[in-house]
Design a protein around this motif. Structure first.
Motif, PDB file in Angstrom:
ATOM      1  N   ASN A 136       3.801  -9.764 -12.562  1.00 35.03           N
ATOM      2  CA  ASN A 136       4.744  -8.736 -13.023  1.00 35.03           C
ATOM      3  C   ASN A 136       5.133  -7.809 -11.872  1.00 35.03           C
ATOM      4  OD1 ASN A 136       6.391  -7.425 -14.856  1.00 35.03           O
ATOM      5  ND2 ASN A 136       4.778  -6.031 -15.564  1.00 35.03           N
ATOM      6  N   THR A 194       3.627  -0.550 -15.724  1.00 38.51           N
ATOM      7  CA  THR A 194       2.582  -1.514 -16.072  1.00 38.51           C
ATOM      8  C   THR A 194       2.480  -2.607 -15.006  1.00 38.51           C
ATOM      9  OG1 THR A 194       4.107  -2.867 -17.366  1.00 38.51           O
ATOM     10  CG2 THR A 194       2.875  -1.138 -18.532  1.00 38.51           C
ATOM     11  N   THR A 251       0.342  -6.562 -14.469  1.00 36.36           N
ATOM     12  CA  THR A 251      -0.370  -7.619 -15.188  1.00 36.36           C
ATOM     13  C   THR A 251      -1.462  -8.181 -14.283  1.00 36.36           C
ATOM     14  OG1 THR A 251       1.658  -8.181 -16.383  1.00 36.36           O
ATOM     15  CG2 THR A 251      -0.130  -9.793 -16.421  1.00 36.36           C
ATOM     16  N   ARG A 277      -3.299  -9.826 -18.379  1.00 35.72           N
ATOM     17  CA  ARG A 277      -3.450  -8.672 -19.264  1.00 35.72           C
ATOM     18  C   ARG A 277      -2.667  -7.497 -18.688  1.00 35.72           C
ATOM     19  NH1 ARG A 277      -9.310  -6.484 -21.544  1.00 35.72           N
ATOM     20  NH2 ARG A 277      -8.478  -5.195 -23.238  1.00 35.72           N
ATOM     21  N   THR A 278      -1.950  -6.805 -19.531  1.00 36.95           N
ATOM     22  CA  THR A 278      -1.100  -5.705 -19.084  1.00 36.95           C
ATOM     23  C   THR A 278      -1.874  -4.392 -19.057  1.00 36.95           C
ATOM     24  OG1 THR A 278       0.866  -6.773 -19.999  1.00 36.95           O
ATOM     25  CG2 THR A 278       1.026  -4.416 -19.530  1.00 36.95           C
ATOM     26  N   SER A 313      -4.264 -15.747 -19.014  1.00 37.95           N
ATOM     27  CA  SER A 313      -3.067 -15.794 -19.853  1.00 37.95           C
ATOM     28  C   SER A 313      -2.364 -17.143 -19.760  1.00 37.95           C
ATOM     29  CB  SER A 313      -2.096 -14.686 -19.425  1.00 37.95           C
ATOM     30  OG  SER A 313      -1.758 -14.833 -18.047  1.00 37.95           O
TER      31      SER A 313
END
Length: 819
Positions: free
Chosen positions: A102, A166, A168, A172-173, A464
């Protein structure tokens, strides 16, 4: 006092050659001390910027009957925190790698999962935003994180609007709530996460599986460290009684955090500090000899001063005052040399031995140290010429024909200084020689596999995208197949453990044996492998066979051992066909003891034996190791998600790096590639500390030798100049040049040999401190002692011969006429 200083400056200005040589000699010794003390100040004395850093403790677990210490489980930490009363605070920390996505470019970053109690314990306020709270340090809380300054600058361009964005990590964020200052590098983290977010997982709740997790705490003011440790010991004993299945014999130990981080680097730094101290003493001895020679030429001046009323104390004070400008100039020049030398030193400094928070610079304390060393040592060594000059006979100094010839006392003093220089030089040269021989032995150690033309790359797959062990295995299987098409690649394999990078341990069980407690279990390293792993490593088969495509999931379980594992677990008979199990026997397995997926074990048949590999450096013996086909290993995501690729190539292995990156991106463009390095580079990096020790001690020994030789030459040359009349008389009476040469050399070498004997004796005592730094060489290695003695004797002989030849060219008539 002021008038005396002005006179001292005029005297030094009248003798620019003497002043320059004295200042440069002193600067060499002071500069070397400045550089090393800068490292010691930053690494040993003040490595951390945290509140009460000098009392921060590193807490670890111990196992009765076993050396060393173990990580602390999260469950044990909670008990320590709940029941301890002697600490201002306790915090739990665990380090691991995370896949950062991200962002503009995916990357693998170093994450530190810490408890919220770490923030008030360390006492450093964030540069932006805030740190996470206890409410956010628990299962089910909204995931938040705090960035390091370097990550904020490097990954996000120093964006001041970063708060609330945010990122990742492993799919997981997390919401960014703060950015720490540049020097805050706790646990070497790029990002800090609340450890309690995963407190309800099987891994965190297990008291058997110990990840890279430890405890940090600071005893309350007025509480002795020993008392705080004793309290933790009482709590550990209670846990052992309440949980005998997992904690029987598990105790606790603690040491200062700075000592735990520095580790084995403390001793080399202290040895180097002693070495530069010797260099400084040799430099000061040379300056003292210069001052003695200068005092001898000023005998008439001193005699006149005393004759007109000056006291000997006044003369001593004046000569000491003359050393002050030399000390200040030498200190200033030494500071410049030290700053330059420190920059060169940082290039070879082993970074993994230095705390991440350490700032190695020439700062205020270092400058004060430099000034103190220069003034105190110069003042101390100036006493010799000061007293020698003040004791000069007044009547002889006032005689018309007096040339300022030095007396026997001064000659003996100069000889004693030379003896000391040689003795110190011998000690340093012997130490350097031992380290050089040790490093040479390390560089030819057989690692058990071929490091040439071997490229490595470590990857970690996020949960993920790869939620199961099987999905991770499928990724690596495809990558291994694709990487074989890279031009120049001859073999590709992958493994969950790699020498000089990472390793996993597990108990080894032998079929037919009975185990009554967990303390009876002994283990070794294991690695789940795939592809052409053994061919890529060029790991030689000793007996039996290697894995084939038929060794897959559902087929008969097989295992390959190394020779160390066979020697330890199957010493009798042929190991082929015997069966081993990796894990815990069923009679000792309890519900919840191990995470789901790792609590099921199977007996595997030994089908092959391979050579031993050194996993933990050149100085460590190869550990027992077992190899499993990855499809027959535990189907646990945490085990299979991180693997190291091995690419055997033709020619330069770095040429395959770009192709490997393309292959990874073709499979998953969001998957970052971790460190790519040749195995030769990894091996060389493991030698950085012994190479650092050897280079510096060798450099200091070389400087000491050069200063000692200069000192020998100066003393012999000065003696030759003082004995011009004597040599003229000897030649007038029939002595030839050869006999005079032999006389001068014999008298000079007598001093050298005395220094050699004292130095060899001192080296026998001093080199004991090097024993833990040596490999394959004894601290009392006779060959090293002999070579050093021969080297120093040879260069000392040359230093004596050059001025001695000048004595043979003295014209008797000129010498006698001048008298």
């Amino acid at each position: 006092m002021f008038a005396g200083l002005k006179f001292a400056l005029r005297q030094l200005a009248k003798a620019p050659g003497f002043t320059l040589v004295a200042v440069l000699t002193l600067a060499l010794g002071v500069g070397a001390n400045t550089a090393i003390f800068s490292v010691i100040d930053a690494v040993l004395l003040n490595p951390f910027p945290y509140v009460g850093a000098d009392r921060l403790l590193f807490v670890a677990s111990t196992q009765q009957g076993q050396p060393g210490f173990m990580p602390v489980t999260y469950s044990d930490y909670l008990e320590f925190k709940k029941d301890s009363r002697s600490f201002d605070g306790l915090a739990w920390a665990s380090g691991r790698s995370y896949t950062l996505t991200n962002v503009s470019e995916p990357a693998i970053v170093r994450g530190a999962a810490i408890t919220a109690s770490a923030w008030p314990l360390l006492g450093i306020a964030p540069q932006l935003g805030r740190t996470f709270t206890a409410a956010e340090d628990r299962p089910g809380a909204d995931p938040v994180c705090v960035l390091s300054y370097a990550t904020w600058q490097g990954r996000f361009g120093g964006d001041t609007q970063i708060l609330g964005r945010t990122v990742t990590l492993d799919g997981r964020t997390y919401t960014i709530v703060g950015v720490m200052p540049a020097r805050f590098k706790f646990w070497a983290g790029d990002v800090w996460l609340p450890a309690g977010l995963e407190a309800d997982t099987e891994m965190m709740q297990s008291r058997v599986l110990r990840q890279d997790s430890w405890v940090v705490g600071r005893p309350q003011a007025g509480t002795a460290i020993s008392a705080a440790l004793a309290e933790l010991g009482v709590i550990a004993a209670r846990i052992s009684r309440e949980h005998p299945d997992t904690n029987q014999g598990v105790g606790v130990t603690a040491q200062l955090l700075r000592d735990s981080v520095v580790g084995d680097f403390r001793q080399p730094l202290l040895v180097l500090l002693g070495a530069v101290g010797c260099v400084l003493l040799i430099a000061c001895a040379n300056v003292a000899n210069l001052l003695l020679a200068r005092a001898a030429t000023r005998q008439r001046e001193f005699a006149v001063r005393i004759a007109v009323g000056a006291t000997r104390g006044r003369l001593v004070r004046q000569m000491l005052l003359e050393s002050v400008p030399l000390a200040l100039a030498g200190g200033a020049a030494g500071l410049l040399i030290g700053a330059w030398g420190l920059q060169a030193l940082l290039v070879i400094l082993p970074a993994d031995s230095v705390p991440a928070e350490a700032r190695i610079v020439v700062n205020g304390p270092v400058m004060a140290f430099t000034l103190a060393v220069a003034v105190l040592t110069m003042g101390a060594f100036s006493l010799f010429p000061a007293f020698a000059g003040a004791r000069a006979p007044v009547t002889e100094g006032l005689q018309e024909g007096s040339r300022g010839t030095a007396g026997a006392r001064t000659g003996r003093l100069r000889a004693a200084l030379i003896v000391s220089e040689i003795a110190l030089s011998v000690t340093l040269l012997v130490g350097a020689g031992l380290l050089i021989r040790s490093l040479a032995r390390l560089q030819v150690v057989d690692l058990g596999f071929n490091t040439q033309s071997l490229l490595t790359s470590t990857l970690s797959l996020p949960e993920s995208h790869y939620p199961t062990g099987q999905s991770a295995t499928e990724f690596y299987t495809r990558l291994v197949e694709d990487a074989r098409r890279i031009p120049g690649v001859t073999a590709v394999g992958a493994a969950t453990a790699a020498p000089f990078l990472n390793a996993n341990g597990v108990p080894f069980l032998v079929e037919g044996r009975t185990y009554h407690s967990l303390n009876e279990l002994q283990g070794g390293l294991f690695s789940a492998v795939m592809g052409d792993y053994f061919a890529a490593q060029d790991l030689r088969l000793v007996k039996g066979r290697l894995f084939t495509p038929a060794d897959r999931a559902g087929s008969a379980p097989v295992i390959v051992l190394n020779e160390a594992a066979v020697k330890k677990f199957l010493p009798d008979g042929d190991p082929l066909g015997r069966r081993l199990m990796l894990g815990v026997p069923e009679n000792l397995l309890r519900p919840g003891l191990l995470p789901k997926g790792m609590d099921k074990f199977q007996w595997s048949t030994v089908v092959g034996v391979v050579r031993d590999i050194r996993y933990f450096g050149m100085q460590s013996d190869p550990p027992p190791a077992a190899y499993l086909p990855v499809d027959q290993a535990w189907d646990v995501r945490g085990l299979r998600s991180g693997m190291t690729l091995f690419l055997r190539t033709e020619g330069d292995p770095t040429r395959a790096a770009a192709g490997l990156r393309r292959m990874v991106a073709a499979i998953d463009r969001d998957q970052p590639v971790g460190q790519i390095a040749t195995m030769r580079t990894l091996v060389n990096d493991s030698l950085r500390q012994p190479r650092f020790n050897t280079i510096l001690l060798g450099l200091f020994a070389g400087i000491a030798l050069a200063l000692a030789v200069i000192g020998i030459y100066g003393v012999v040359a000065w003696n030759v100049a003082q004995r011009t009349r004597e040599f003229g008389i000897r030649q007038a009476l029939g002595a030839d040049g050869r006999s005079i040469l032999q006389l001068v050399v014999r008298q000079g070498m007598r001093v050298v040999l005395l220094g050699l004997l004292l130095g060899l004796g001192g080296a026998l005592a001093a080199t004991r401190a090097l024993q833990n730094m040596l490999f394959g060489v004894n601290a009392f290695d006779p060959l090293t002692f002999l070579l050093v003695a021969a080297l120093l004797a040879a260069v000392a002989l040359l230093a004596c011969v050059v001025p001695a030849r000048r004595a043979t060219r003295v014209d008797p008539m000129t010498a006698l006429r001048s008298e």
